[in-house]
Design a protein around this motif. Structure first.
Motif, PDB file in Angstrom:
ATOM      1  N   MET A 193       0.845  -1.173   0.000  1.00  0.00           N
ATOM      2  CA  MET A 193       0.000   0.000   0.000  1.00  0.00           C
ATOM      3  C   MET A 193       0.894   1.240   0.000  1.00  0.00           C
ATOM      4  O   MET A 193       1.813   1.358   0.800  1.00  0.00           O
ATOM      5  CB  MET A 193      -0.900  -0.005   1.236  1.00  0.00           C
ATOM      6  CG  MET A 193      -1.763   1.213   1.339  1.00  0.00           C
ATOM      7  SD  MET A 193      -2.806   1.303   2.829  1.00  0.00           S
ATOM      8  CE  MET A 193      -3.649  -0.246   2.789  1.00  0.00           C
ATOM      9  N   HIS A 194       0.621   2.189  -0.898  1.00  0.00           N
ATOM     10  CA  HIS A 194       1.348   3.447  -0.997  1.00  0.00           C
ATOM     11  C   HIS A 194       0.830   4.395   0.076  1.00  0.00           C
ATOM     12  O   HIS A 194      -0.378   4.498   0.304  1.00  0.00           O
ATOM     13  CB  HIS A 194       1.137   4.054  -2.385  1.00  0.00           C
ATOM     14  CG  HIS A 194       1.923   5.289  -2.621  1.00  0.00           C
ATOM     15  ND1 HIS A 194       3.251   5.257  -2.981  1.00  0.00           N
ATOM     16  CD2 HIS A 194       1.586   6.590  -2.543  1.00  0.00           C
ATOM     17  CE1 HIS A 194       3.695   6.493  -3.124  1.00  0.00           C
ATOM     18  NE2 HIS A 194       2.706   7.322  -2.869  1.00  0.00           N
ATOM     19  N   VAL A 195       1.740   5.107   0.727  1.00  0.00           N
ATOM     20  CA  VAL A 195       1.351   6.022   1.797  1.00  0.00           C
ATOM     21  C   VAL A 195       2.141   7.317   1.681  1.00  0.00           C
ATOM     22  O   VAL A 195       3.295   7.320   1.245  1.00  0.00           O
ATOM     23  CB  VAL A 195       1.570   5.367   3.191  1.00  0.00           C
ATOM     24  CG1 VAL A 195       3.022   5.062   3.449  1.00  0.00           C
ATOM     25  CG2 VAL A 195       1.005   6.212   4.308  1.00  0.00           C
ATOM     26  N   GLU A 234       7.011   9.708   1.159  1.00  0.00           N
ATOM     27  CA  GLU A 234       6.106   8.810   0.454  1.00  0.00           C
ATOM     28  C   GLU A 234       6.830   7.537   0.071  1.00  0.00           C
ATOM     29  O   GLU A 234       8.029   7.536  -0.193  1.00  0.00           O
ATOM     30  CB  GLU A 234       5.463   9.471  -0.755  1.00  0.00           C
ATOM     31  CG  GLU A 234       6.368   9.765  -1.900  1.00  0.00           C
ATOM     32  CD  GLU A 234       5.598  10.364  -3.065  1.00  0.00           C
ATOM     33  OE1 GLU A 234       5.409   9.643  -4.063  1.00  0.00           O
ATOM     34  OE2 GLU A 234       5.220  11.541  -2.984  1.00  0.00           O
ATOM     35  N   GLU A 292      -2.798   5.820  -6.968  1.00  0.00           N
ATOM     36  CA  GLU A 292      -1.601   6.138  -6.204  1.00  0.00           C
ATOM     37  C   GLU A 292      -1.237   7.594  -6.454  1.00  0.00           C
ATOM     38  O   GLU A 292      -0.892   7.973  -7.568  1.00  0.00           O
ATOM     39  CB  GLU A 292      -0.455   5.218  -6.620  1.00  0.00           C
ATOM     40  CG  GLU A 292       0.764   5.315  -5.734  1.00  0.00           C
ATOM     41  CD  GLU A 292       1.803   4.265  -6.075  1.00  0.00           C
ATOM     42  OE1 GLU A 292       2.891   4.671  -6.540  1.00  0.00           O
ATOM     43  OE2 GLU A 292       1.517   3.072  -5.880  1.00  0.00           O
ATOM     44  N   THR A 299      -3.579   7.340   2.885  1.00  0.00           N
ATOM     45  CA  THR A 299      -3.586   6.362   1.797  1.00  0.00           C
ATOM     46  C   THR A 299      -4.816   6.594   0.929  1.00  0.00           C
ATOM     47  O   THR A 299      -5.786   7.214   1.351  1.00  0.00           O
ATOM     48  CB  THR A 299      -3.622   4.915   2.336  1.00  0.00           C
ATOM     49  OG1 THR A 299      -4.798   4.733   3.139  1.00  0.00           O
ATOM     50  CG2 THR A 299      -2.394   4.611   3.177  1.00  0.00           C
ATOM     51  N   TRP A 302       3.896   1.365   2.659  1.00  0.00           N
ATOM     52  CA  TRP A 302       3.613   1.356   4.100  1.00  0.00           C
ATOM     53  C   TRP A 302       4.796   0.768   4.868  1.00  0.00           C
ATOM     54  O   TRP A 302       5.253   1.338   5.857  1.00  0.00           O
ATOM     55  CB  TRP A 302       2.347   0.536   4.343  1.00  0.00           C
ATOM     56  CG  TRP A 302       1.878   0.544   5.756  1.00  0.00           C
ATOM     57  CD1 TRP A 302       2.329  -0.262   6.768  1.00  0.00           C
ATOM     58  CD2 TRP A 302       0.893   1.395   6.322  1.00  0.00           C
ATOM     59  NE1 TRP A 302       1.681   0.042   7.925  1.00  0.00           N
ATOM     60  CE2 TRP A 302       0.778   1.049   7.683  1.00  0.00           C
ATOM     61  CE3 TRP A 302       0.084   2.401   5.809  1.00  0.00           C
ATOM     62  CZ2 TRP A 302      -0.119   1.679   8.538  1.00  0.00           C
ATOM     63  CZ3 TRP A 302      -0.809   3.024   6.668  1.00  0.00           C
ATOM     64  CH2 TRP A 302      -0.899   2.667   8.008  1.00  0.00           C
TER      65      TRP A 302
END
Length: 100
Positions: free
Chosen positions: A1-3, A46, A84, A79, A49
């Motif tokens: 997961m991109h955060v 960024e 994204e 998120t 996760w």
């Protein structure tokens, strides 16, 4: 997961100036290869996760290794599931709405 994270790490018990400690955390983030943007009260980061949370842990370890007896962190995480998004995209969108 991109955060996208907003991280503020504060060493306690090291005196009034903490710039040396901030620089050490910035190096940790750089060494991890994550995108970052330093600001007056912390750093936006960024990445995945797992990468971002590992960097937060490593910042704590680094500051303790430097002699800080206590470390206090404020962490905000965001998120999305629809796409994204990057830090630059978020800022560019608002700047565009402001006509800049």
């Amino acid at each position: 997961m991109h955060v996208i994270a907003d991280l503020s790490v504060i060493p306690i018990g090291v005196g009034a100036s903490v710039s040396e400690y901030v620089a050490a955390c910035e190096r940790v983030i750089d060494d991890a290869g994550l995108q970052r943007r330093l600001h007056a009260h912390g750093t936006n980061i960024e990445g995945s996760w797992e990468e971002v949370t590992a960097v937060v842990k490593r910042c704590h370890e680094t500051l303790h290794e430097m002699g800080a007896p206590r470390v206090h962190t404020t962490l905000k995480l965001g998120t999305r599931t629809d796409h994204e998004q990057t830090m630059d995209e978020r800022v560019t969108r608002v700047e565009g709405l402001l006509g800049r």
